[in-house]
Enzyme design. Structure first.
Site, PDB file in Angstrom:
ATOM      1  N   GLU A   1       2.729   5.127  -4.044  1.00  0.00           N
ATOM      2  CA  GLU A   1       2.667   6.093  -5.036  1.00  0.00           C
ATOM      3  C   GLU A   1       4.069   6.855  -5.061  1.00  0.00           C
ATOM      4  O   GLU A   1       4.209   7.138  -6.277  1.00  0.00           O
ATOM      5  CB  GLU A   1       1.481   6.948  -4.818  1.00  0.00           C
ATOM      6  CG  GLU A   1       0.138   6.438  -5.087  1.00  0.00           C
ATOM      7  CD  GLU A   1      -0.391   5.299  -3.912  1.00  0.00           C
ATOM      8  OE1 GLU A   1       0.096   5.766  -2.974  1.00  0.00           O
ATOM      9  OE2 GLU A   1      -0.893   4.440  -4.308  1.00  0.00           O
TER      10      GLU A   1
ATOM     11  N   ASP B   1      -8.822   3.737  -2.621  1.00  0.00           N
ATOM     12  CA  ASP B   1      -9.814   4.081  -1.706  1.00  0.00           C
ATOM     13  C   ASP B   1     -11.191   4.793  -2.147  1.00  0.00           C
ATOM     14  O   ASP B   1     -11.332   5.643  -2.396  1.00  0.00           O
ATOM     15  CB  ASP B   1      -9.248   5.076  -0.500  1.00  0.00           C
ATOM     16  CG  ASP B   1      -8.112   4.630   0.199  1.00  0.00           C
ATOM     17  OD1 ASP B   1      -8.186   3.145   0.186  1.00  0.00           O
ATOM     18  OD2 ASP B   1      -7.479   5.177   0.481  1.00  0.00           O
TER      19      ASP B   1
ATOM     20  N   ASP C   1       0.852  -1.133  -0.003  1.00  0.00           N
ATOM     21  CA  ASP C   1       0.090  -0.067  -0.008  1.00  0.00           C
ATOM     22  C   ASP C   1       0.796   1.208  -0.081  1.00  0.00           C
ATOM     23  O   ASP C   1       2.250   1.131   0.217  1.00  0.00           O
ATOM     24  CB  ASP C   1      -0.838   0.016   1.275  1.00  0.00           C
ATOM     25  CG  ASP C   1      -1.905   1.259   1.520  1.00  0.00           C
ATOM     26  OD1 ASP C   1      -2.411   1.676   0.485  1.00  0.00           O
ATOM     27  OD2 ASP C   1      -2.352   1.409   2.500  1.00  0.00           O
TER      28      ASP C   1
HETATM   29  O1  MIG Z   1      -3.778   6.032   4.640  1.00  0.00           O
HETATM   30  O2  MIG Z   1      -3.497   0.579   5.616  1.00  0.00           O
HETATM   31  O3  MIG Z   1      -5.939   1.994   0.420  1.00  0.00           O
HETATM   32  O4  MIG Z   1      -6.675  -0.148   1.658  1.00  0.00           O
HETATM   33  O5  MIG Z   1      -6.920  -0.171   4.525  1.00  0.00           O
HETATM   34  C1  MIG Z   1      -4.602   4.821   4.710  1.00  0.00           C
HETATM   35  C2  MIG Z   1      -4.561   1.409   5.862  1.00  0.00           C
HETATM   36  C3  MIG Z   1      -3.497   3.669   4.495  1.00  0.00           C
HETATM   37  C4  MIG Z   1      -4.922   3.017   2.400  1.00  0.00           C
HETATM   38  C5  MIG Z   1      -5.418   1.569   1.578  1.00  0.00           C
HETATM   39  C6  MIG Z   1      -6.525   0.996   2.493  1.00  0.00           C
HETATM   40  C7  MIG Z   1      -5.792   0.508   3.680  1.00  0.00           C
HETATM   41  C8  MIG Z   1      -5.375   1.859   4.412  1.00  0.00           C
HETATM   42  N1  MIG Z   1      -4.338   2.581   3.645  1.00  0.00           N
END
Ligand code: MIG
Length: 800
Positions: free
Chosen positions: A408, A483, A405
């Protein structure tokens, strides 16, 4: 007509006259009087690379996107100099390069224009960064349509849109919002039924304009790097995509369980909560293969650690979950907490693996663990180190998949939500700034993760999922769409994104079912799971701030709907796995928007909702509340309504009934759809019989395939797979199913149960491999129209 001089006033520079030409095997170089070089590389008869240099100088040739495994080679290449242009001819296309201005026009062999430069290559010097803003513009005939470009949440047909590729953490994004998490600078153009593709392999911030700025022009440009693009000729859209995927790479087969249903939430903890959720799935008999641990499983959000309080004995827990059929998937983010007592931090500091600012300091940013440094995944040594970090999680604890995650990369509380432009990257020995590395960062993280999980999961197969991706990421990872929000509009978006990702070479994608932000109504959740089971990746996930999102939180009716559809997915696993095998083997998109299915039918060019799951199942989600059905376009050909078994003629829009427990679903006539028995998880049961649903068709043969193997591991690569090809031929009073198996894998089942749908006659006689058999001996059931045959039969002949 705007002249070059007028444009130059606006800061644009253009190639001048061609002054020299040279050829070195597959490379053709055209040099202009003002130092522009166009280098064409003939990759295949229908795939040509266009690379432009200014100042007589090419950069080092390096790309993360291009796969080494792709097919190369062509059968014909002729170059001729004419009065006004050079002519390049391959076995598939002709290309003209104008001697006056370097503009190119691509024709098919019949002389139809496929893709023609408008202003062609031009550029603007960038004083601030020293490089060029490289630009390309192409003529856009009226009626041309555009598709592709990854995860864009807008109409499938991109005509009239301007698009930006800059990987961005876009929480609760909206329809038409851009940029998002991924950057896939590949589009498909189609004019008069002829499709082509363009892959602009440039990792800087890129833009695509499809007749937005100028009605008759499509253009693309990048804030640095080279004008470097690949042209793919179709004319079939599917061939454009398979050629693009061949060039940028195909995935390996995932373990079959990864195609099961997955349950996730931010976050399930402590251990007792995880177990409560997994037990409830078994109690309610809703099949489920994977449970996810989001960031709270860690000790203070430190990657590769476990919270002692919530997960005191991870190995035991993961084993116990595995005994119950659950594979554990854990999240790993790129931010490494600045903490002298934390081994991952210490190692990276010692080895000098964190990204630095241009002037020397480390790239410091706030993410979940607080202040963090970030590994430079564009450094091959960093990737190697990162891959080793997975040893404990995978080899010792037994985690089966990793979720990447925030790659980016996302940074909190700063403008732009990411690294500043000046951050330095190794870029595999081509040092550069973040402007160039940004869009590829997530892919390199997923790649390093993939290498680690693969190494330590061996001889089993790895499973990786990523949020950010650039072209080529499909070689390493699946992805989800980030998200989203629990709204009906997002159900539409999820459907678009899954189809668009499939068209962009990244089929293994799904959305957060039910929506990540906010909370869905039971009805919305039910409609979403009905769609989600037809996406290659199928996972419910939510932020958890607005209530729970397990199927049972919506009441009994939704539990029943969820069970019904998840069971259907598990029954269709052999069909889904075969789709995946075709994707992995040939790059064939797993989901096909109608335009990809039948590009010669103009009705399909602007459709968004209906798609083909694999090759033979038509799906169309219900995307509005309180619906008892919907209007949809059934593509040309003849279909069976899966639920009512009614025979429908396609080629028109029609109303289809769909109460809450129905999603409009149609099967193509002649299709043979394989099914497994319902299991609570992959491998729960021995598959003692394969079921085939045979949808009768009068006339021409229809081919279907079933690919199977050990469902995990790599034996299939040594030939231990089973590929069954079936062909159906229907006549008025008889039908023949031919069956041919290749591969040395022995499937567990010894019989196949065949169910005939839409058979216009009553079965009176049956022959198996030219021997007449009694109806009793094959357990013929006249009411259900089923019979049971040995799994090694070659020809089944039924007569009415
Ligand atoms: O700032 O890890 O898209 O799926 O549950 C949020 C927590 C960070 C974003 C991800 C989401 C995940 C969440 N993450």
């Amino acid at each position: 007509m705007i002249t070059n001089t007028e444009l130059e006033h606006k800061g644009n520079l253009f190639p001048g006259k061609i002054v020299s030409f040279s050829q070195n095997v597959d490379k053709l170089n055209f040099t202009t009087e003002n130092g522009v070089i166009l280098q064409l590389t003939i990759i295949r008869g229908s795939v040509i690379r266009f690379r432009y240099a200014t100042d007589n100088n090419f950069e080092n040739d390096f790309s993360y996107a291009i796969s080494e495994d792709g097919a190369r080679g062509y059968s014909k290449l002729e170059v001729e100099e004419k009065d006004t242009h050079y002519e390049v001819i391959t076995a598939r296309i002709q290309l003209h390069i104008d001697k006056n201005n370097l503009k190119t026009t691509i024709f098919d062999l019949e002389g139809n224009v496929i893709c023609k430069d408008d202003w062609g290559f031009h550029w603007e010097q960038s004083y601030e960064y020293g490089g060029n803003i490289v630009k390309m513009s192409k003529a856009a005939p009226q009626g041309e349509c555009y598709y592709g470009l990854g995860d864009k949440p807008m109409h499938l047909n991109l005509k009239g849109k301007r698009i930006e590729n800059w990987a961005t953490d876009q929480y609760a994004f909206g329809k038409d919002q851009d940029p998002l998490y991924k950057s896939v600078p590949f589009y498909i153009g189609m004019y008069e039924e002829r499709a082509y593709g363009i892959f602009f392999d440039n990792t800087f911030r890129t833009f695509f304009d499809f007749c937005n700025e100028r009605r008759n022009v499509t253009s693309f440009w990048a804030q640095g790097g080279e004008m470097n693009y690949y042209f793919f000729y179709g004319p079939n859209m599917q061939n454009v995509i398979t050629r693009y995927t061949d060039l940028t790479g195909k995935p390996e087969l995932p373990p079959l369980w990864a195609l099961g249903y997955h349950q996730c939430k931010w976050s399930y903890y402590p251990e007792s909560k995880v177990k409560e959720v997994t037990s409830k799935f078994r109690e309610l008999q809703i099949p489920c293969d994977a449970i996810y641990l989001d960031i709270d499983y860690m000790e203070g959000f430190r990657c590769f650690t476990w919270s002692k309080e919530y997960f005191p004995e991870p190995k035991r827990m993961v084993e116990e979950l595995a005994e119950d059929g659950f594979k554990t998937v854990v999240i790993i983010d790129p931010g490494i907490k600045i903490d002298d007592d934390y081994w991952v931090y210490q190692e990276a500091m010692e080895k000098d693996y964190f990204c630095k600012r241009a002037d020397g300091p480390y790239m410091r940013g706030k993410v979940w663990p607080g202040e963090c440094f970030f590994p430079d995944f564009t450094n091959p040594k960093v990737r190697e180190w990162w891959s080793e970090l997975f040893k404990e999680i995978i080899a010792e604890i037994g985690v089966k998949g990793v979720w990447n995650d925030m790659n980016e990369p996302a940074v909190m509380e700063v403008p732009g939500k990411t690294f500043p432009n000046d951050v330095r990257h190794n870029y595999d020995g081509n040092p550069c700034s973040h402007r160039k590395a940004h869009n590829i960062y997530g892919t390199q993280m997923a790649r390093a993760t993939y290498e680690g999980v693969k190494k330590f999961a061996y001889p089993k197969r790895p499973f990786i999922i990523t949020r950010s991706a650039y072209s080529g990421a499909q070689r390493y990872t699946s992805s989800w769409t980030g998200d989203n929000v629990a709204t009906w509009e997002h159900l539409w978006i999820a459907n678009i994104q899954a189809q668009r990702m499939s068209m962009s070479g990244m089929s293994f994608t799904g959305s957060d079912i039910g929506g990540f932000a906010e909370h869905p109504t039971g009805e919305l959740y039910a409609r979403w799971i009905q769609l989600g089971v037809f996406h290659p990746f199928c996972r419910t996930h939510s932020s958890g701030d607005h209530g729970n999102q397990e199927p049972w939180t919506f009441g009994d009716e939704v539990v029943d709907v969820t069970r019904k559809f998840v069971e259907l997915r598990y029954q269709l696993l052999p069909y889904l796995y075969t789709m995946f095998w075709e994707y992995a083997e040939e790059g064939i998109p797993m989901l096909k928007p109608l335009v990809l299915y039948d590009q010669n039918d103009p009705q399909t060019h602007y459709r968004t909702d209906e798609f083909i799951f694999g090759n033979q199942i038509l799906v169309c989600p219900v995307q509005e509340p309180n619906s008892k059905g919907r209007r949809m376009y059934i593509p040309r050909g003849n279909w069976y309504n899966y639920w009512t078994r009614e025979y429908v003629k396609g080629g028109m829009e029609q109303w289809v009934d769909a109460e809450l427990d129905i999603i409009p679903l149609f099967v193509k006539e002649g299709a043979i759809i394989p099914k497994y028995p319902i299991q609570q998880y992959v491998g729960e049961k021995k598959i003692d019989q394969l079921k085939l649903e045979v949808y009768y068709k009068l006339g021409n043969k229809e081919e279907s395939k079933v690919y199977e193997d050990a469902q995990d591991g790599y034996d299939y690569a040594k030939g231990r797979f089973s590929l069954r090809s079936f062909s159906f031929t229907g006549k008025e009073n008889e039908a023949i199913i031919q069956h041919h198996k290749t591969g040395s894998f022995i499937t567990e089942y010894e019989t196949i149960k065949i169910e005939f749908v839409g058979l216009p006659f009553k079965i009176k006689e049956v022959e198996i491999d030219n021997v007449k058999v009694s109806l009793d001996s094959i357990q013929y059931n006249a009411k259900e129209n089923t019979l049971v045959v040995p799994s090694d039969y070659a020809e089944l002949h039924i007569v009415g």
